[in-house]
Write a protein that holds these residues in place. Structure first.
Motif, PDB file in Angstrom:
ATOM      1  N   MET A 242       0.829  -1.194   0.000  1.00 40.83           N
ATOM      2  CA  MET A 242       0.000   0.000   0.000  1.00 40.83           C
ATOM      3  C   MET A 242       0.870   1.253   0.000  1.00 40.83           C
ATOM      4  N   GLU A 243       1.950   1.235   0.811  1.00 41.40           N
ATOM      5  CA  GLU A 243       2.804   2.423   0.891  1.00 41.40           C
ATOM      6  C   GLU A 243       3.555   2.667  -0.413  1.00 41.40           C
ATOM      7  N   ASP A 244       3.798   1.627  -1.198  1.00 38.98           N
ATOM      8  CA  ASP A 244       4.430   1.823  -2.504  1.00 38.98           C
ATOM      9  C   ASP A 244       3.517   2.618  -3.424  1.00 38.98           C
ATOM     10  N   ALA A 245       2.249   2.215  -3.490  1.00 35.70           N
ATOM     11  CA  ALA A 245       1.296   2.930  -4.341  1.00 35.70           C
ATOM     12  C   ALA A 245       1.161   4.381  -3.898  1.00 35.70           C
ATOM     13  N   ALA A 246       1.035   4.591  -2.591  1.00 38.04           N
ATOM     14  CA  ALA A 246       0.872   5.952  -2.068  1.00 38.04           C
ATOM     15  C   ALA A 246       2.097   6.808  -2.385  1.00 38.04           C
ATOM     16  N   ALA A 247       3.278   6.254  -2.208  1.00 34.80           N
ATOM     17  CA  ALA A 247       4.499   7.024  -2.447  1.00 34.80           C
ATOM     18  C   ALA A 247       4.590   7.482  -3.890  1.00 34.80           C
ATOM     19  N   ARG A 248       4.228   6.630  -4.825  1.00 39.35           N
ATOM     20  CA  ARG A 248       4.319   6.993  -6.232  1.00 39.35           C
ATOM     21  C   ARG A 248       3.311   8.073  -6.597  1.00 39.35           C
ATOM     22  N   VAL A 249       2.094   7.930  -6.136  1.00 37.95           N
ATOM     23  CA  VAL A 249       1.069   8.922  -6.454  1.00 37.95           C
ATOM     24  C   VAL A 249       1.419  10.268  -5.830  1.00 37.95           C
ATOM     25  N   ARG A 250       1.918  10.259  -4.628  1.00 42.30           N
ATOM     26  CA  ARG A 250       2.276  11.525  -3.961  1.00 42.30           C
ATOM     27  C   ARG A 250       3.392  12.265  -4.691  1.00 42.30           C
ATOM     28  N   TYR A 264       0.503 -10.829  -8.162  1.00 40.90           N
ATOM     29  CA  TYR A 264      -0.768 -10.488  -7.517  1.00 40.90           C
ATOM     30  C   TYR A 264      -0.553  -9.256  -6.636  1.00 40.90           C
ATOM     31  N   ASP A 265      -0.494  -8.095  -7.277  1.00 41.53           N
ATOM     32  CA  ASP A 265      -0.129  -6.873  -6.557  1.00 41.53           C
ATOM     33  C   ASP A 265      -1.269  -5.873  -6.420  1.00 41.53           C
ATOM     34  N   VAL A 266      -2.471  -6.231  -6.869  1.00 43.01           N
ATOM     35  CA  VAL A 266      -3.599  -5.300  -6.791  1.00 43.01           C
ATOM     36  C   VAL A 266      -4.150  -5.223  -5.374  1.00 43.01           C
ATOM     37  N   ALA A 267      -4.394  -6.357  -4.768  1.00 42.13           N
ATOM     38  CA  ALA A 267      -5.136  -6.403  -3.502  1.00 42.13           C
ATOM     39  C   ALA A 267      -4.512  -5.541  -2.428  1.00 42.13           C
ATOM     40  N   GLU A 268      -3.197  -5.616  -2.283  1.00 44.15           N
ATOM     41  CA  GLU A 268      -2.534  -4.842  -1.234  1.00 44.15           C
ATOM     42  C   GLU A 268      -2.491  -3.361  -1.583  1.00 44.15           C
ATOM     43  N   GLN A 269      -2.171  -3.042  -2.832  1.00 45.54           N
ATOM     44  CA  GLN A 269      -1.982  -1.639  -3.185  1.00 45.54           C
ATOM     45  C   GLN A 269      -3.289  -0.871  -3.338  1.00 45.54           C
ATOM     46  N   VAL A 270      -4.378  -1.566  -3.676  1.00 48.91           N
ATOM     47  CA  VAL A 270      -5.642  -0.865  -3.854  1.00 48.91           C
ATOM     48  C   VAL A 270      -6.151  -0.290  -2.537  1.00 48.91           C
ATOM     49  N   ARG A 271      -5.586  -0.750  -1.441  1.00 47.05           N
ATOM     50  CA  ARG A 271      -5.937  -0.193  -0.129  1.00 47.05           C
ATOM     51  C   ARG A 271      -5.580   1.284  -0.017  1.00 47.05           C
ATOM     52  N   SER A 280      -8.389   8.110  -6.921  1.00 47.69           N
ATOM     53  CA  SER A 280      -8.254   6.972  -7.832  1.00 47.69           C
ATOM     54  C   SER A 280      -7.872   7.378  -9.249  1.00 47.69           C
ATOM     55  N   ARG A 281      -7.955   8.676  -9.582  1.00 46.43           N
ATOM     56  CA  ARG A 281      -7.591   9.106 -10.930  1.00 46.43           C
ATOM     57  C   ARG A 281      -6.133   8.816 -11.256  1.00 46.43           C
ATOM     58  N   HIS A 282      -5.321   8.620 -10.235  1.00 48.65           N
ATOM     59  CA  HIS A 282      -3.887   8.444 -10.452  1.00 48.65           C
ATOM     60  C   HIS A 282      -3.453   6.984 -10.289  1.00 48.65           C
ATOM     61  N   PHE A 283      -4.415   6.083 -10.352  1.00 47.18           N
ATOM     62  CA  PHE A 283      -4.141   4.652 -10.277  1.00 47.18           C
ATOM     63  C   PHE A 283      -4.613   3.999 -11.576  1.00 47.18           C
ATOM     64  N   ILE A 284      -3.840   3.040 -12.051  1.00 49.72           N
ATOM     65  CA  ILE A 284      -4.094   2.392 -13.329  1.00 49.72           C
ATOM     66  C   ILE A 284      -3.935   0.885 -13.141  1.00 49.72           C
ATOM     67  N   LEU A 285      -4.763   0.114 -13.832  1.00 48.64           N
ATOM     68  CA  LEU A 285      -4.669  -1.344 -13.790  1.00 48.64           C
ATOM     69  C   LEU A 285      -3.909  -1.868 -15.010  1.00 48.64           C
ATOM     70  N   CYS A 286      -3.160  -2.948 -14.816  1.00 50.10           N
ATOM     71  CA  CYS A 286      -2.425  -3.558 -15.915  1.00 50.10           C
ATOM     72  C   CYS A 286      -2.182  -5.031 -15.595  1.00 50.10           C
ATOM     73  N   VAL A 305     -10.065  -6.216 -13.737  1.00 42.73           N
ATOM     74  CA  VAL A 305     -11.135  -5.330 -13.244  1.00 42.73           C
ATOM     75  C   VAL A 305     -12.021  -6.062 -12.246  1.00 42.73           C
ATOM     76  N   ARG A 306     -12.396  -7.288 -12.566  1.00 40.08           N
ATOM     77  CA  ARG A 306     -13.206  -8.069 -11.625  1.00 40.08           C
ATOM     78  C   ARG A 306     -12.491  -8.220 -10.285  1.00 40.08           C
ATOM     79  N   HIS A 307     -11.209  -8.520 -10.347  1.00 38.48           N
ATOM     80  CA  HIS A 307     -10.430  -8.702  -9.121  1.00 38.48           C
ATOM     81  C   HIS A 307     -10.394  -7.412  -8.305  1.00 38.48           C
ATOM     82  N   ALA A 308     -10.192  -6.287  -8.981  1.00 38.22           N
ATOM     83  CA  ALA A 308     -10.144  -5.002  -8.274  1.00 38.22           C
ATOM     84  C   ALA A 308     -11.484  -4.706  -7.597  1.00 38.22           C
ATOM     85  N   ILE A 309     -12.568  -5.033  -8.264  1.00 40.33           N
ATOM     86  CA  ILE A 309     -13.898  -4.842  -7.670  1.00 40.33           C
ATOM     87  C   ILE A 309     -14.053  -5.735  -6.445  1.00 40.33           C
TER      88      ILE A 309
END
Length: 600
Positions: A242-250, A264-271, A280-286, A305-309
């Motif tokens: 989660m802190e990785d995603a936050a650091a990049r967006v900030r 499998y890196d969506v579940a933790e970072q989507v937090r 969420s505008r600064h997050f992208i799925l791939c 997308v299903r997994h993120a939901i």
């Protein structure tokens, strides 16, 4: 910038206006839809959508004024119409198939735009390989944009591949129609240290107003991370926390959250969105890497997308992260990413939004797939002979090539460095273990799940073999797997419990021109031939998936229980992701970016 069979906006804008005004008739009208508007975040009922020349011309309450005798009319009957899905970062070669076959596999799953980084073929064939992928990409009925590989080789000084690319190559590539930016900049120490090659490539990309892809594969977020961001990288898919995603967006980057076949890196970072409340505008799925079996059976971006939901995102938010957010990041929001006038008419008709049940897929206003089946004719494409004969071993390998000599004076045991596989993640562990010594040879320890690993040089026919040890595959008995997919320099990786089977597996790939093969007890159990650069098959995706299934089955029969162990195998030489890797030059400590002795 445009690719494939679609005219530029400026060439068709008057027709779009005329259709919107009713002065001309549309090619296609979808009536009575629930409009998934990713700009406003609304789902708007009773919407009609008109298409002409492969682009949306009208989105509103009544398109009857655009319907003529030759207009195709599709009744949505209250189903959702949403943008086609975008994969913001991926490698076609990981699917084991060509661009055409990859598109054939993913179009029924709703993917209509892909941003591919062909650094795999670039490490084998150089700029010629990039051109081959580019020229195939522009033929597709969906959008395939190409990122110019930035790190060929990925870790200069620590490995030597089949080619070298630099700033001049990047500058030249930026003039090609489907080149969308610079591929993931994996040499993050080089960026932080102002390496001239990295500085020059990023500058050439920014000068062309293209997007710079990132790859910061360290968990440390101190000064090197800040130096990397300052150097120009605009996104990153290597976060796992989660802190990785936050650091990049900030820091103004886009956090790309990946769900591939083995990552499998969506579940933790989507937090960072669901719990921290970040925008969420600064997050992208791939996906990054998906093999053919995943594509054929489980899906592609629809799966992500299903997994993120399922991890707590609202359906609209997850869809935005796979459509408009991606389009804006690559400066393509006027072309793709939404169902709005002027954009390419890439859209899905969906009967269940949360489950993403896709009834039909349209690309540029043409129906391409329905009910999970491809309906479009795919373009014919063949690779030249120069892309086929790429596995050059220099000699027939023997069991002695895979024996690890213990240090002089070693006793009954020796302390060795061991690469530790981490399930469902790209990083490895840097382990050490006391291994037995027999007749001067350091032996694996099956009881401790430690087997042999070797990297066989295959670009210059040197006959060189680098040996080491790896843990985590769980192999029992006598077996070995060899693969010429060995990110990123793509030599040959051989992992096994016996030197005999390792030699058999390596020589077999030399015979068929590359791919992946599994031997057990001296017999071939599974083979996926990949003669194109030793990375891709020239067969249909379904056939490749069946062969890959046999491979996975053979690995399981030998005791391997890892999820998608083939993907883990293929990354063991990736000398830009911590902690320990193997290269043609030796054992690599990626924490310090240095070569280290196998024995402690």
């Amino acid at each position: 910038m445009h690719s494939g069979m679609v005219e530029p906006f400026e060439a068709v804008a008057p027709r779009l206006v005329d259709v919107a005004m009713g002065r001309q008739k549309a090619d296609l009208v979808v009536r009575g839809a629930r409009w998934v508007n990713v700009h406003s975040g609304e789902i708007i009922p009773e919407t009609d959508i008109a298409v002409v020349a492969g682009r949306f011309a009208y989105c509103g309450s009544d398109a009857s004024h655009t319907i003529g005798p030759d207009t195709e009319v599709v009744e949505a009957d209250g189903r959702f119409v949403m943008p086609g899905l975008c994969d913001a970062h991926m490698h076609v070669e990981s699917g084991m198939v060509t661009v055409t076959e990859f598109c054939r596999a993913v179009i029924p799953h709703g993917t209509t735009s892909m941003f591919i980084d062909p650094h795999e073929i670039a490490n084998v064939l150089g700029l010629a390989g990039v051109r081959l992928m580019h020229d195939e990409a522009v033929k597709q009925p969906v959008n395939v944009w190409v990122q110019m590989p930035s790190c060929v080789p990925s870790a200069p000084g620590l490995e030597e591949g089949g080619a070298v690319l630099g700033p001049d190559d990047v500058a030249e590539a930026m003039g090609r129609p489907a080149i969308i930016g610079l591929g993931e900049v994996m040499n993050f120490p080089g960026v932080a240290g102002n390496d001239p090659k990295m500085v020059g490539e990023i500058a050439a990309t920014r000068k062309a107003n293209r997007t710079v892809g990132g790859h910061y594969a360290s968990p440390h977020l101190g000064l090197p991370f800040h130096g990397y961001v300052a150097g120009g990288a605009e996104d990153d898919h290597e976060g796992t926390r989660m802190e990785d995603a936050a650091a990049r967006v900030r820091q103004g980057m886009k956090a790309m959250l990946r769900l591939g076949s083995a990552w499998y890196d969506v579940a933790e970072q989507v937090r960072a969105i669901t719990e921290m409340g970040l925008d969420s505008r600064h997050f992208i799925l791939c996906t990054d890497d998906c093999h053919s079996g995943t594509l054929v059976r489980d899906g592609h971006m629809n799966r992500v997308v299903r997994h993120a939901i399922s991890r707590g995102l609202k359906p609209m938010t997850a869809i935005q992260m796979a459509t408009i957010n991606t389009a804006e990041h690559f400066k393509l929001e006027r072309e793709i990413g939404s169902v709005t006038p002027g954009r390419r008419a890439d859209f899905l008709i969906v009967s269940d939004l949360a489950e993403l049940k896709i009834d039909a897929v349209y690309g540029r206003g043409v129906r391409l797939a329905g009910a999970g089946r491809l309906e479009a004719d795919m373009p014919a494409h063949a690779y030249p002979d120069s892309a086929i004969d790429t596995v050059k071993l220099g000699k027939r390998l023997s069991t002695e090539d895979f024996a690890v000599k213990a240090p002089s004076g070693a006793g009954d045991t020796v302390e060795a460095r061991v690469i530790g596989v981490v399930e469902n993640q790209a990083p490895t562990k840097a382990l050490t273990a006391a291994l037995p010594v027999r007749n001067g040879i350091a032996m694996p320890d099956p009881a401790a799940d430690i087997c042999r690993i070797a990297l066989v040089e295959r670009h210059r026919a040197s006959g060189d073999v680098t040996n080491g040890f790896v843990s985590g595959f769980g192999y029992r008995g006598r077996c070995a797997m060899a693969s010429t997919v060995a990110h990123d320099c793509h030599h040959m990786i051989v992992v096994g419990t016996s030197e005999e089977d390792m030699a058999l597996a390596a020589n077999r790939l030399g015979e068929v021109g590359g791919g992946v093969v599994f031997f057990a007890d001296g017999a071939e159990k599974a083979l996926v031939e990949m003669p194109i650069a030793g990375l891709m098959s020239n067969e249909r995706a379904e056939i490749v998936a069946e062969k890959a299934d046999r491979l996975i089955g053979a690995m399981r029969d030998a005791g391997c229980t890892l999820n998608n162990a083939y993907m883990q195998h293929s990354l063991l030489a990736l000398a830009v992701i911590p902690a320990l890797r193997i290269s043609d030059k030796g054992i690599v400590d990626v924490e310090t970016f240095s070569l280290v002795d196998l024995f402690v």
